[in-house]
Motif scaffolding. Sequence first.
Motif, PDB file in Angstrom:
ATOM      1  N   ALA A  21       0.824  -1.213   0.000  1.00  0.00           N
ATOM      2  CA  ALA A  21       0.000   0.000   0.000  1.00  0.00           C
ATOM      3  C   ALA A  21       0.857   1.263   0.000  1.00  0.00           C
ATOM      4  O   ALA A  21       0.371   2.341  -0.347  1.00  0.00           O
ATOM      5  CB  ALA A  21      -0.935  -0.004   1.205  1.00  0.00           C
ATOM      6  N   LEU A  22       2.131   1.145   0.361  1.00  0.00           N
ATOM      7  CA  LEU A  22       3.018   2.308   0.326  1.00  0.00           C
ATOM      8  C   LEU A  22       3.170   2.861  -1.089  1.00  0.00           C
ATOM      9  O   LEU A  22       3.492   4.040  -1.264  1.00  0.00           O
ATOM     10  CB  LEU A  22       4.399   1.947   0.889  1.00  0.00           C
ATOM     11  N   ILE A  23       2.926   2.037  -2.097  1.00  0.00           N
ATOM     12  CA  ILE A  23       3.022   2.508  -3.477  1.00  0.00           C
ATOM     13  C   ILE A  23       2.014   3.630  -3.717  1.00  0.00           C
ATOM     14  O   ILE A  23       2.316   4.612  -4.393  1.00  0.00           O
ATOM     15  CB  ILE A  23       2.784   1.351  -4.469  1.00  0.00           C
ATOM     16  N   SER A  24       0.826   3.497  -3.145  1.00  0.00           N
ATOM     17  CA  SER A  24      -0.224   4.486  -3.395  1.00  0.00           C
ATOM     18  C   SER A  24       0.098   5.857  -2.818  1.00  0.00           C
ATOM     19  O   SER A  24      -0.332   6.870  -3.356  1.00  0.00           O
ATOM     20  CB  SER A  24      -1.564   3.993  -2.859  1.00  0.00           C
ATOM     21  N   ILE A  25       0.862   5.912  -1.744  1.00  0.00           N
ATOM     22  CA  ILE A  25       1.213   7.214  -1.169  1.00  0.00           C
ATOM     23  C   ILE A  25       2.651   7.606  -1.446  1.00  0.00           C
ATOM     24  O   ILE A  25       2.990   8.771  -1.380  1.00  0.00           O
ATOM     25  CB  ILE A  25       0.967   7.251   0.363  1.00  0.00           C
ATOM     26  N   VAL A  29       9.570   5.329  -4.224  1.00  0.00           N
ATOM     27  CA  VAL A  29      10.206   5.095  -2.917  1.00  0.00           C
ATOM     28  C   VAL A  29       9.306   4.212  -2.054  1.00  0.00           C
ATOM     29  O   VAL A  29       9.774   3.278  -1.408  1.00  0.00           O
ATOM     30  CB  VAL A  29      10.519   6.429  -2.202  1.00  0.00           C
ATOM     31  N   GLY A  30       8.017   4.491  -2.070  1.00  0.00           N
ATOM     32  CA  GLY A  30       7.073   3.648  -1.338  1.00  0.00           C
ATOM     33  C   GLY A  30       7.037   2.234  -1.880  1.00  0.00           C
ATOM     34  O   GLY A  30       6.939   1.267  -1.131  1.00  0.00           O
ATOM     35  N   GLY A  64       8.588  -1.122  10.059  1.00  0.00           N
ATOM     36  CA  GLY A  64       9.924  -0.699   9.635  1.00  0.00           C
ATOM     37  C   GLY A  64       9.926  -0.130   8.228  1.00  0.00           C
ATOM     38  O   GLY A  64      10.645   0.836   7.938  1.00  0.00           O
ATOM     39  N   ALA A  65       9.113  -0.697   7.347  1.00  0.00           N
ATOM     40  CA  ALA A  65       9.021  -0.193   5.975  1.00  0.00           C
ATOM     41  C   ALA A  65       8.424   1.211   5.959  1.00  0.00           C
ATOM     42  O   ALA A  65       8.890   2.091   5.220  1.00  0.00           O
ATOM     43  CB  ALA A  65       8.181  -1.136   5.120  1.00  0.00           C
TER      44      ALA A  65
END
Length: 85
Positions: A21-25, A29-30, A64-65
């Motif tokens: 889900a970090l890709i969406s924000i 880098v996410g 941590g991610a």
Amino acid sequence: MSEEENNMKWYEQLFCGLPIALISIGGAVGGLCGGLAFALNISVFSKELSTGKKYLFTSLITLGAVISYFIILVVLAIVFPETFA
């Protein structure tokens, strides 16, 4: 799908995939932080550990991610201030 993913239940795969889900924000880098965390989570779930330990370790990896993403973001903002203005 890899062999480890085939042996996992759907909710375990979903839990391991939460860092994606970090890709969406976070864009690239996410995606980097989330992808690495996803790979680590899959490897943790393929180990012979108790269920509680698997969820604990993967939760810590996911946290941590997220922290790593924000640290990288701050460093990039310091190095390239005109980009983040």
